[in-house]
Design a protein around this motif. Structure first.
Motif: not given
Ligand SMILES: *Cc1c(COP(=O)(O)O)cnc(C)c1O
Length: 456
Positions: A236-244, A275-290
């Motif tokens: 399910r894809i949603y637009p950056p503005i929701f994240l902002q 997150c870059q597409q919404a130009a936001i900075t989270p307090d934490f980013i979790c990375l794995s998989k790729g």
């Protein structure tokens, strides 16, 4: 026909192996495929039959299987050191990996904590956020004991991560064991309640999330979110503005934002991180998989300096993050992750994937958009999801007991395509290195599989 030997291996498997996310009875009619090797976008079974891995083996295989550079990096590291304790010890692959990641992530995310899988990274971020507030000098902040997350979220399988998730199929039964997480509505762009299109959306639907902040804002420690893509829920894809808007609400209420980029990181959505597409900075980013190119299990929690500093004190104050995993900072996984980043940079992988993305989407649309059971073909980067419906006009889903997606999966497998749908959502999420002709081939098989399972 399968050789005797291959049949034997399949049966030997079923005597002892319990496979992930499977009803094992299904294996009576579809025994496990015994793989022998892999190269690029293909897996090969013991008969030499090729399966195109259009789902990147659960979204982790980033640059193709058995990649020359990655395999070389792994073997080189293996010749030096396979693993060592990471408390009080360190090594070049981990240091260089963190230095490289720091140049790619938002500049305030400067500290990296290692775990050995995605769920564990989510758990670590949840504990860090909780502990940050629990040891705050501010009495109000010490009341922050809850988490918030979206409906249909997926953050992993361990109990804390499962609590944050909102896909009932995986979590409903375990409710008595789970944390009480405040669940807010999620965007539903395919069936938008405001009748907007992706082009006209202003995240009007965030208005139903706001009241949750009014009620729970003062007692919540963190909001977990999969940026731009609720992957396990059906791409399910949603637009950056929701994240902002979400970032803004979290900031207003002093709540940490934990961005779960386990599925979206490393170019999957068209940018290095979603997150870059919404130009936001989270307090934490979790990375794995790729992160390791899909070679080895490893995950990282990136945190801000501010969070790190809140744990930094004399030993006797008991502020440290006393959390560890045996395989934290595994050198082979770090060496792979570093080589993934170098390869992406030196071979301009993201630019090539982004050049292919619009053509790839067009190829799928040309083949399938007019099919009467295709409700939508949505796209983000190279990720394309085909949502099947019983009725195109009303967007009525198929009855789940028909298992339409599963029937298509079996048809596609026979034809040499590994297309593991999420319910009735088929998707392509291939290695970023896939070629246009490989994509065309996958599209053709996908189309045949759909046609063979739907009435005309
Ligand atoms: C896969 C995934 C996880 C869990 O990672 P595991 O390594 O499978 O534990 C968490 N969040 C998201 C968004 C994922 O896609």
């Amino acid at each position: 026909m399968k050789s005797e030997e291959a049949i034997d291996w399949g049966q030997r498997d079923l005597r002892h192996v319990w496979h992930p996310c499977s009803q094992m009875k299904d294996y009576e009619s579809l025994p496990p495929i015994v793989l022998e090797r892999a190269k690029g976008v293909y897996l090969y079974d013991m008969e030499g039959k090729a399966y195109m891995d259009i789902i990147s083996s659960w979204w982790c295989n980033l640059l193709g299987h058995n990649h020359p550079r990655l395999s070389h990096a792994l073997v080189t590291q293996l010749g030096r050191m396979e693993h060592a304790i990471f408390a009080n010890f360190t090594h070049r692959p981990a240091i260089e990996l963190c230095e490289h990641l720091a140049t790619l992530l938002p500049s305030s995310l400067t500290k990296f904590f290692f775990t050995d899988n995605g769920s564990a990274a989510i758990e670590a971020a949840m504990k860090m956020s909780f502990q940050f507030h629990a040891q705050s000098p501010n009495e109000q902040d010490r009341k922050r004991v809850k988490f918030m997350a979206l409906e249909n979220a997926y953050h992993g399988e361990t109990l804390g991560a499962l609590s944050a998730g909102g896909v009932d199929l995986y979590s409903a039964l375990y409710k008595p064991l789970l944390l009480d997480v405040v669940r807010t509505p999620a965007p539903d762009c395919f069936r938008c309640p405001h009748s907007k299109t992706r082009a006209t959306c202003q995240a009007e639907c965030f208005s139903v999330v706001e009241p949750f902040f009014a009620t729970h804002g003062a007692t919540t420690t963190a909001f977990l979110v999969e940026p731009l893509l609720q992957a396990a829920a059906g791409m399910r894809i949603y637009p950056p503005i929701f994240l902002q808007k979400l970032r803004h609400a979290c900031t207003q209420h002093g709540i940490h934002l934990i961005a779960d980029e386990i599925a979206t990181g490393f170019g999957r959505t068209g940018t290095m991180f979603a997150c870059q597409q919404a130009a936001i900075t989270p307090d934490f980013i979790c990375l794995s998989k790729g992160l390791t190119g899909g070679y080895m299990p490893m995950a990282i929690v990136a945190a801000t300096q501010e969070i790190y500093d809140a744990f930094y004190d004399d030993y006797g104050t008991h502020k440290a993050f006393l959390h560890s995993h045996t395989y934290s900072g595994n050198p082979m996984a770090c060496a792979l992750a570093l080589e993934v980043l170098r390869t992406m940079q030196q071979e301009e992988i993201l630019a090539q994937a982004n050049a292919l993305a619009p053509r790839a989407h067009q190829i799928l649309c040309d083949a399938l958009a007019d099919h009467h059971n295709v409700g939508e073909i949505r796209q983000l980067g190279l990720i394309n999801a085909i949502e099947l419906v019983a009725d195109k006009k009303t967007k009525t889903p198929f009855p789940s007991e028909l298992r339409v997606g599963y029937q298509i999966y079996k048809q596609a497998l026979q034809r040499g395509l590994l297309l593991r749908p999420l319910g009735d959502v088929l998707y392509f999420n291939p290695p970023l290195t896939i070629t246009e002709s490989e994509w065309q081939h996958a599209t053709k098989i996908c189309q045949q599989a759909i046609v063979s399972c739907t009435t005309s």
